[in-house]
Design a protein around this motif. Sequence first.
Motif, PDB file in Angstrom:
ATOM      1  N   LEU A 189      -5.404   9.075   3.806  1.00  0.00           N
ATOM      2  CA  LEU A 189      -4.584   8.012   3.220  1.00  0.00           C
ATOM      3  C   LEU A 189      -3.939   7.144   4.307  1.00  0.00           C
ATOM      4  CD1 LEU A 189      -2.883   9.878   0.222  1.00  0.00           C
ATOM      5  CD2 LEU A 189      -4.810   8.278   0.145  1.00  0.00           C
ATOM      6  N   THR A 190      -4.792   6.688   5.218  1.00  0.00           N
ATOM      7  CA  THR A 190      -4.355   5.765   6.265  1.00  0.00           C
ATOM      8  C   THR A 190      -5.301   4.568   6.294  1.00  0.00           C
ATOM      9  OG1 THR A 190      -5.661   6.940   7.944  1.00  0.00           O
ATOM     10  CG2 THR A 190      -3.323   7.556   7.698  1.00  0.00           C
TER      11      THR A 190
ATOM     12  N   SER B 247      -0.455   5.015  -0.131  1.00  0.00           N
ATOM     13  CA  SER B 247       0.005   5.937  -1.163  1.00  0.00           C
ATOM     14  C   SER B 247      -1.133   6.223  -2.135  1.00  0.00           C
ATOM     15  CB  SER B 247       1.190   5.335  -1.915  1.00  0.00           C
ATOM     16  OG  SER B 247       1.432   6.034  -3.112  1.00  0.00           O
ATOM     17  N   ARG B 248      -1.230   7.452  -2.602  1.00  0.00           N
ATOM     18  CA  ARG B 248      -2.290   7.777  -3.560  1.00  0.00           C
ATOM     19  C   ARG B 248      -2.102   6.998  -4.864  1.00  0.00           C
ATOM     20  NH1 ARG B 248       1.021  12.328  -3.502  1.00  0.00           N
ATOM     21  NH2 ARG B 248       1.870  13.001  -5.544  1.00  0.00           N
ATOM     22  N   PHE B 249      -0.873   6.583  -5.139  1.00  0.00           N
ATOM     23  CA  PHE B 249      -0.603   5.798  -6.344  1.00  0.00           C
ATOM     24  C   PHE B 249      -1.030   4.335  -6.176  1.00  0.00           C
ATOM     25  CE2 PHE B 249       2.770   9.084  -6.160  1.00  0.00           C
ATOM     26  CZ  PHE B 249       2.382   9.826  -7.270  1.00  0.00           C
ATOM     27  N   LYS B 250      -1.229   3.907  -4.926  1.00  0.00           N
ATOM     28  CA  LYS B 250      -1.620   2.526  -4.642  1.00  0.00           C
ATOM     29  C   LYS B 250      -3.105   2.411  -4.278  1.00  0.00           C
ATOM     30  CE  LYS B 250       2.621   0.636  -4.660  1.00  0.00           C
ATOM     31  NZ  LYS B 250       3.011  -0.505  -5.524  1.00  0.00           N
ATOM     32  N   LYS B 251      -3.787   3.538  -4.226  1.00  0.00           N
ATOM     33  CA  LYS B 251      -5.159   3.556  -3.706  1.00  0.00           C
ATOM     34  C   LYS B 251      -6.109   2.696  -4.547  1.00  0.00           C
ATOM     35  CE  LYS B 251      -7.487   7.494  -3.668  1.00  0.00           C
ATOM     36  NZ  LYS B 251      -8.838   7.258  -4.277  1.00  0.00           N
TER      37      LYS B 251
ATOM     38  N   LYS C 299       0.102   3.249   6.126  1.00  0.00           N
ATOM     39  CA  LYS C 299      -0.021   4.346   5.181  1.00  0.00           C
ATOM     40  C   LYS C 299      -0.499   3.819   3.828  1.00  0.00           C
ATOM     41  CE  LYS C 299       3.578   7.261   7.233  1.00  0.00           C
ATOM     42  NZ  LYS C 299       4.868   7.971   6.998  1.00  0.00           N
TER      43      LYS C 299
ATOM     44  N   THR D  24       0.808  -1.220   0.000  1.00  0.00           N
ATOM     45  CA  THR D  24       0.000   0.000   0.000  1.00  0.00           C
ATOM     46  C   THR D  24       0.843   1.274   0.000  1.00  0.00           C
ATOM     47  OG1 THR D  24      -0.116   0.038   2.432  1.00  0.00           O
ATOM     48  CG2 THR D  24      -1.866  -1.165   1.245  1.00  0.00           C
ATOM     49  N   HIS D  25       2.118   1.116   0.255  1.00  0.00           N
ATOM     50  CA  HIS D  25       3.006   2.275   0.407  1.00  0.00           C
ATOM     51  C   HIS D  25       4.431   1.746   0.318  1.00  0.00           C
ATOM     52  CE1 HIS D  25       5.124   5.477   2.719  1.00  0.00           C
ATOM     53  NE2 HIS D  25       4.172   6.272   2.257  1.00  0.00           N
ATOM     54  N   LYS D  26       5.381   2.612   0.056  1.00  0.00           N
ATOM     55  CA  LYS D  26       6.769   2.143  -0.024  1.00  0.00           C
ATOM     56  C   LYS D  26       7.235   1.518   1.289  1.00  0.00           C
ATOM     57  CE  LYS D  26       8.855   6.610   1.191  1.00  0.00           C
ATOM     58  NZ  LYS D  26       9.775   7.695   0.762  1.00  0.00           N
ATOM     59  N   SER D  27       6.559   1.871   2.383  1.00  0.00           N
ATOM     60  CA  SER D  27       6.967   1.368   3.695  1.00  0.00           C
ATOM     61  C   SER D  27       5.983   0.387   4.313  1.00  0.00           C
ATOM     62  CB  SER D  27       7.164   2.536   4.676  1.00  0.00           C
ATOM     63  OG  SER D  27       8.161   3.417   4.224  1.00  0.00           O
TER      64      SER D  27
END
Length: 245
Positions: free
Chosen positions: A218-219, A231-235, A229, A199-202
């Motif tokens: 975005l949580t 990411s808007r790119f993973k939403k 977290k 969902t996020h780089k981390s």
Amino acid sequence: MRAIIVDDEESARNTLLSLLTDYCDSVEVIDSCQDVEEAVVSIKKNKPDVVFLDIEMPNYAGYEIVNFFDKIDFEIIFVTAYENYALKAFQLAAVHYILKPIDIDELKLAVQKFNEKKNRIDAALNYEVLSESLKTGTVNNIVVPVIGGQKSISVNEIIVMSASESYTEIHTKSEKFVYSKNLKYFEKLLENNSNFVRTHKSWMVNTSFVQKFSKSALTIEMAGGFFAKLSRFKKVQFEDSLAAR
């Protein structure tokens, strides 16, 4: 190190012997066996440090050798032609392996890793997890390090994985484990498990434990009080994975 080679093909045994002799000075091959039964006798007699063990053999698969010993006090480096799914099983079980046809650099690296291990422990757990995965065709468990040893946990118990520099923190409801691989490593190993989504780089989450998420903040609120977290790119990918549950 004192080594035994186990492979049902004579040409494969000879090839590995030649490579070890030419490129791995620290290895002394003390015996060569054509099947598991013969290898068991040799291991009990010769007490090797390491066994180079083929997986696919008649009568018994290579990983079944552990069933013949009360305690595994030798290291196993599997030599296998398996690819794709099975290699993920090897990695999640934290088991050493070399792919056929044998690459010299991979062989030298496997020997180097063995030599660098300071405190060898009974690896029966690793082989048990590997055996289950190869028999069932699914990866249900992962071997993780703990103080003084290691532990097998169910993949389905993992709530979230979070990046911590070059390490990954693995969280279940009651425990946290720190693994010396980055998050990308686990993303690739679990890519066929639809429950796990990066969902996020981390962050990577197990969607089975998602309670709710905020599109604005975005949580993602997870079971156990974790907040990952998004990411808007993973939403979009994340929303699609929730809809597919």
